[in-house]
Scaffold this motif. Sequence first.
Motif, PDB file in Angstrom:
ATOM      1  N   PRO A   1       0.830  -1.203   0.000  1.00 47.50           N
ATOM      2  CA  PRO A   1       0.000   0.000   0.000  1.00 47.50           C
ATOM      3  C   PRO A   1       0.864   1.252   0.000  1.00 47.50           C
ATOM      4  N   VAL A   2       0.430   2.253  -0.749  1.00 44.42           N
ATOM      5  CA  VAL A   2       1.165   3.520  -0.806  1.00 44.42           C
ATOM      6  C   VAL A   2       0.536   4.566   0.109  1.00 44.42           C
ATOM      7  N   ALA A   3      -0.704   4.301   0.569  1.00 46.26           N
ATOM      8  CA  ALA A   3      -1.387   5.264   1.428  1.00 46.26           C
ATOM      9  C   ALA A   3      -2.546   4.585   2.131  1.00 46.26           C
ATOM     10  N   PHE A   4      -3.018   5.253   3.187  1.00 46.51           N
ATOM     11  CA  PHE A   4      -4.283   4.895   3.838  1.00 46.51           C
ATOM     12  C   PHE A   4      -5.149   6.143   3.871  1.00 46.51           C
ATOM     13  N   CYS A   5      -6.424   5.958   3.559  1.00 45.90           N
ATOM     14  CA  CYS A   5      -7.370   7.070   3.542  1.00 45.90           C
ATOM     15  C   CYS A   5      -8.773   6.484   3.600  1.00 45.90           C
ATOM     16  N   SER A   6      -9.589   6.954   4.516  1.00 41.39           N
ATOM     17  CA  SER A   6     -10.930   6.390   4.681  1.00 41.39           C
ATOM     18  C   SER A   6     -11.967   7.036   3.773  1.00 41.39           C
ATOM     19  N   ASP A   7     -11.566   8.053   2.993  1.00 38.50           N
ATOM     20  CA  ASP A   7     -12.510   8.790   2.154  1.00 38.50           C
ATOM     21  C   ASP A   7     -12.859   7.992   0.907  1.00 38.50           C
ATOM     22  N   LEU A   8     -14.105   7.522   0.831  1.00 41.22           N
ATOM     23  CA  LEU A   8     -14.592   6.841  -0.359  1.00 41.22           C
ATOM     24  C   LEU A   8     -15.723   7.639  -1.000  1.00 41.22           C
ATOM     25  N   SER A   9     -15.632   8.949  -0.928  1.00 40.03           N
ATOM     26  CA  SER A   9     -16.597   9.808  -1.613  1.00 40.03           C
ATOM     27  C   SER A   9     -16.304   9.786  -3.107  1.00 40.03           C
ATOM     28  N   PRO A  10     -17.278  10.116  -3.953  1.00 39.28           N
ATOM     29  CA  PRO A  10     -17.008  10.149  -5.399  1.00 39.28           C
ATOM     30  C   PRO A  10     -15.850  11.067  -5.772  1.00 39.28           C
ATOM     31  N   ALA A  11     -15.794  12.264  -5.184  1.00 37.75           N
ATOM     32  CA  ALA A  11     -14.702  13.182  -5.502  1.00 37.75           C
ATOM     33  C   ALA A  11     -13.361  12.623  -5.044  1.00 37.75           C
ATOM     34  N   GLY A  12     -13.337  12.008  -3.851  1.00 37.75           N
ATOM     35  CA  GLY A  12     -12.102  11.445  -3.337  1.00 37.75           C
ATOM     36  C   GLY A  12     -11.630  10.264  -4.167  1.00 37.75           C
ATOM     37  N   LEU A  13     -12.557   9.397  -4.551  1.00 39.75           N
ATOM     38  CA  LEU A  13     -12.185   8.220  -5.340  1.00 39.75           C
ATOM     39  C   LEU A  13     -11.662   8.639  -6.711  1.00 39.75           C
ATOM     40  N   LEU A  14     -12.332   9.584  -7.352  1.00 43.42           N
ATOM     41  CA  LEU A  14     -11.896  10.028  -8.669  1.00 43.42           C
ATOM     42  C   LEU A  14     -10.519  10.682  -8.598  1.00 43.42           C
ATOM     43  N   ALA A  15     -10.282  11.494  -7.564  1.00 49.09           N
ATOM     44  CA  ALA A  15      -8.970  12.127  -7.409  1.00 49.09           C
ATOM     45  C   ALA A  15      -7.887  11.084  -7.199  1.00 49.09           C
ATOM     46  N   ALA A  16      -8.179  10.026  -6.453  1.00 46.55           N
ATOM     47  CA  ALA A  16      -7.197   8.968  -6.216  1.00 46.55           C
ATOM     48  C   ALA A  16      -6.852   8.242  -7.518  1.00 46.55           C
ATOM     49  N   TYR A  17      -7.855   7.884  -8.300  1.00 44.18           N
ATOM     50  CA  TYR A  17      -7.591   7.203  -9.570  1.00 44.18           C
ATOM     51  C   TYR A  17      -6.770   8.093 -10.499  1.00 44.18           C
ATOM     52  N   ARG A  18      -7.056   9.389 -10.492  1.00 43.91           N
ATOM     53  CA  ARG A  18      -6.289  10.303 -11.341  1.00 43.91           C
ATOM     54  C   ARG A  18      -4.848  10.436 -10.857  1.00 43.91           C
ATOM     55  N   ALA A  19      -4.605  10.120  -9.581  1.00 42.38           N
ATOM     56  CA  ALA A  19      -3.242  10.120  -9.047  1.00 42.38           C
ATOM     57  C   ALA A  19      -2.557   8.774  -9.236  1.00 42.38           C
ATOM     58  N   GLY A  20      -3.281   7.786  -9.810  1.00 42.39           N
ATOM     59  CA  GLY A  20      -2.680   6.491 -10.108  1.00 42.39           C
ATOM     60  C   GLY A  20      -2.821   5.452  -9.017  1.00 42.39           C
ATOM     61  N   VAL A  21      -3.734   5.666  -8.058  1.00 40.50           N
ATOM     62  CA  VAL A  21      -3.922   4.696  -6.979  1.00 40.50           C
ATOM     63  C   VAL A  21      -5.365   4.213  -6.967  1.00 40.50           C
ATOM     64  N   TYR A  22      -5.570   3.006  -6.451  1.00 41.38           N
ATOM     65  CA  TYR A  22      -6.915   2.435  -6.363  1.00 41.38           C
ATOM     66  C   TYR A  22      -7.120   1.843  -4.967  1.00 41.38           C
ATOM     67  N   PRO A  23      -8.379   1.705  -4.515  1.00 37.22           N
ATOM     68  CA  PRO A  23      -8.652   1.334  -3.126  1.00 37.22           C
ATOM     69  C   PRO A  23      -8.793  -0.166  -2.914  1.00 37.22           C
ATOM     70  N   PHE A  24      -8.505  -0.567  -1.690  1.00 38.27           N
ATOM     71  CA  PHE A  24      -8.766  -1.939  -1.247  1.00 38.27           C
ATOM     72  C   PHE A  24      -9.365  -1.836   0.158  1.00 38.27           C
ATOM     73  N   PRO A  25     -10.686  -1.628   0.258  1.00 38.27           N
ATOM     74  CA  PRO A  25     -11.306  -1.467   1.575  1.00 38.27           C
ATOM     75  C   PRO A  25     -11.227  -2.746   2.400  1.00 38.27           C
ATOM     76  N   ALA A  26     -11.083  -2.582   3.706  1.00 36.90           N
ATOM     77  CA  ALA A  26     -11.144  -3.723   4.619  1.00 36.90           C
ATOM     78  C   ALA A  26     -12.596  -4.169   4.744  1.00 36.90           C
ATOM     79  N   SER A  27     -12.845  -5.451   4.566  1.00 34.13           N
ATOM     80  CA  SER A  27     -14.216  -5.965   4.584  1.00 34.13           C
ATOM     81  C   SER A  27     -14.734  -6.219   5.986  1.00 34.13           C
ATOM     82  N   ASP A  28     -13.828  -6.261   6.980  1.00 34.72           N
ATOM     83  CA  ASP A  28     -14.265  -6.544   8.345  1.00 34.72           C
ATOM     84  C   ASP A  28     -13.235  -5.976   9.319  1.00 34.72           C
ATOM     85  N   GLU A  29     -13.533  -6.063  10.592  1.00 32.19           N
ATOM     86  CA  GLU A  29     -12.651  -5.496  11.611  1.00 32.19           C
ATOM     87  C   GLU A  29     -11.320  -6.222  11.665  1.00 32.19           C
TER      88      GLU A  29
END
Length: 263
Positions: free
Chosen positions: A21-49
């Motif tokens: 992982p290159v970063a951690f960020c809890s923001d999964l808003s549309p604007a946040g997700l789009l900005a992340a993809y434009r920066a070349g990163v994609y999310p892998f949310p934790a499915s459980d505790e």
Amino acid sequence: MVNRCPDWEALDVPAAAPDGPVAFCSDLSPAGLLAAYRAGVYPFPASDEYTRALNEVLFADQVRDGRIRLVGEESTDPYAVSWWSPDPRPVLPVSSTHLSRNLARRLRNRLRWSTSVDRRFEQVVRACGAGRTPLWLTEELIACLIRLHGLGHAHSVEVWEDGDLVGGVFGLRLGPVFSMDSMFFHRPGASTVAVIDLAARFAQAGGVLLDAQRDSPHVRSLGAVLIPREQYLRQLRRAAYDSPPMPTAALPARRLAQPAGSR
């Protein structure tokens, strides 16, 4: 002290680790997700505790040292979503994607197969997540992707057999790059047909690369090559976000078995 970035534009992705992982960020808003993809990163949310706690155990030291960054405003749960940007990056140039000879031969005889774009976006997304372990397509992420689809940033390709959805792929369009998040099939070869159809339609709209995100024998069989992360990021920086739309009409899938110039 934690090394925090105010936003995705401030993250130095080229200096990040190549295989974690290159970063951690809890923001999964549309604007946040789009900005992340434009920066070349994609999310892998934790499915459980458990997965969330494992992120903290494995990577907290690297976060404290600044080797992995926290992005955005301070969160009570920064380890809920990890963000990745592999180096090298597996990509499929739209000009060189191809069907295997065996699948092309079978597809010529599948007269009942057709393809479309954006007819069943949510259904494709949910089919991609069904039965997967770990479950990275969480409800929060799905809701965000659906909103991005409504805004014209996220798209799906569907493969049909007599009106039944038998395969598909979805992802985000970023100018000349289409970042593929996931694919699925209910008939052998249907996910491959979806990707080849996406490449053909994306090429017509001025697209250059399909980003496979994660390397695998399957994406290699489609024509994927590995390029340095910095080269991939340069493609994103060239992005023109007013590119023409992909054609969306339902088309016979067997056309994909023909030479690229005659599709």
